[in-house]
Design a protein around this motif. Structure first.
Motif: not given
Length: 252
Positions: A123-134, A147-154, A179-181
């Motif tokens: 799983t990729c954690h909420r580092a995804f939410d810290m990216t410049r372009d989702y 396999d999955r990404v954890l995100t709150s929609g940035q 995976m929403g959070c």
């Protein structure tokens, strides 16, 4: 309609949290230390004990420190060693995240961690939410085999990020689990599930209790927090987890 079976993951701190989450009906646990810092890698002793008592799968966060997700070469090598050690003792999955200075997914490092992890899930954690372009970040994760990404929609919460969450689900189109959070609880989890169509959901349901220590030295503190915080313990709230899971499942 999601192409993946709906599951609920509970974020916990330590072995007691894992036991509480599985008692409350979680499908899976993210096992962490130090949720105060957003979750750090737990000790090998904790992980081995978790393997002994777990009745559901758990994924271990591989995060060597708090703060950002731009790691030194030594930090990255330590992450690789953790992933290899977790694979060798039979953990079901790992939770990772590495960024470039420009705010993109570090594909080279992410791919190296994914390759080292197999056959564990990643799983990729909420580092995804810290990216410049989702949108770009999502394609990067798919290319690396996550396999999955954890995100709150940035956004800070899933409610605030619901429009982006819905878009990310559409962009993923089943190629990666979304995976929403983000501050999910019994009062909002059904709404978020209905509005976004996320494949899975992730939350922590915590309560604070007073320490059992009878003697307390008022002249010494062990860390950077207020002294009274050192005599409080954060636990996973079984009843809150159970009620929030029920609310999420009722929204199907």
């Amino acid at each position: 309609m999601s192409k993946h079976p709906f599951k609920i993951e509970i974020c916990v701190e330590g072995i007691d949290g894992l036991v509480a989450a599985q008692q409350a009906g979680a499908d899976r646990v993210e096992l962490c230390a130090s949720l105060f810092e957003g979750g750090l890698t737990p000790s090998m002793g904790v992980i081995r004990e978790a393997l002994r008592v777990a009745t559901i799968p758990f994924h271990v966060i591989v995060r060597p420190r708090g703060g950002d997700f731009l790691y030194s070469e030594l930090e990255f090598r330590s992450m690789l060693e953790d992933v290899i050690a977790l694979r060798e003792i039979g953990v079901a999955g790992v939770v990772i995240g590495c960024l470039t200075p420009e705010g993109a997914i570090d594909e080279l490092r992410t791919k190296a961690l994914v390759d080292a992890a197999r056959p564990m899930k990643v799983t990729c954690h909420r580092a995804f939410d810290m990216t410049r372009d989702y949108r770009t970040a999502l394609e990067s994760l798919i290319r690396t085999g996550v396999d999955r990404v954890l995100t709150s929609g940035q956004r800070d919460t899933a409610l605030e990020g619901s429009a982006i969450l819905k878009e990310v689900v559409a962009l993923a189109d089943g190629r990666i689990i979304i995976m929403g959070c983000g501050a999910l609880d019994v009062g909002n989890i059904a709404q978020v599930r209905r509005e976004t169509g996320v494949d899975e959901m992730h939350f922590a349901a915590l309560k604070t209790i007073k320490s059992g220590m009878e003697f307390r030295n008022p002249h010494v503190g062990m860390g950077g927090t207020a002294l009274e915080r050192e005599y409080e313990i954060t636990l996973t709230d079984v009843d809150a987890v159970r009620a929030t899971i029920a609310a999420a499942r009722a929204a199907s």
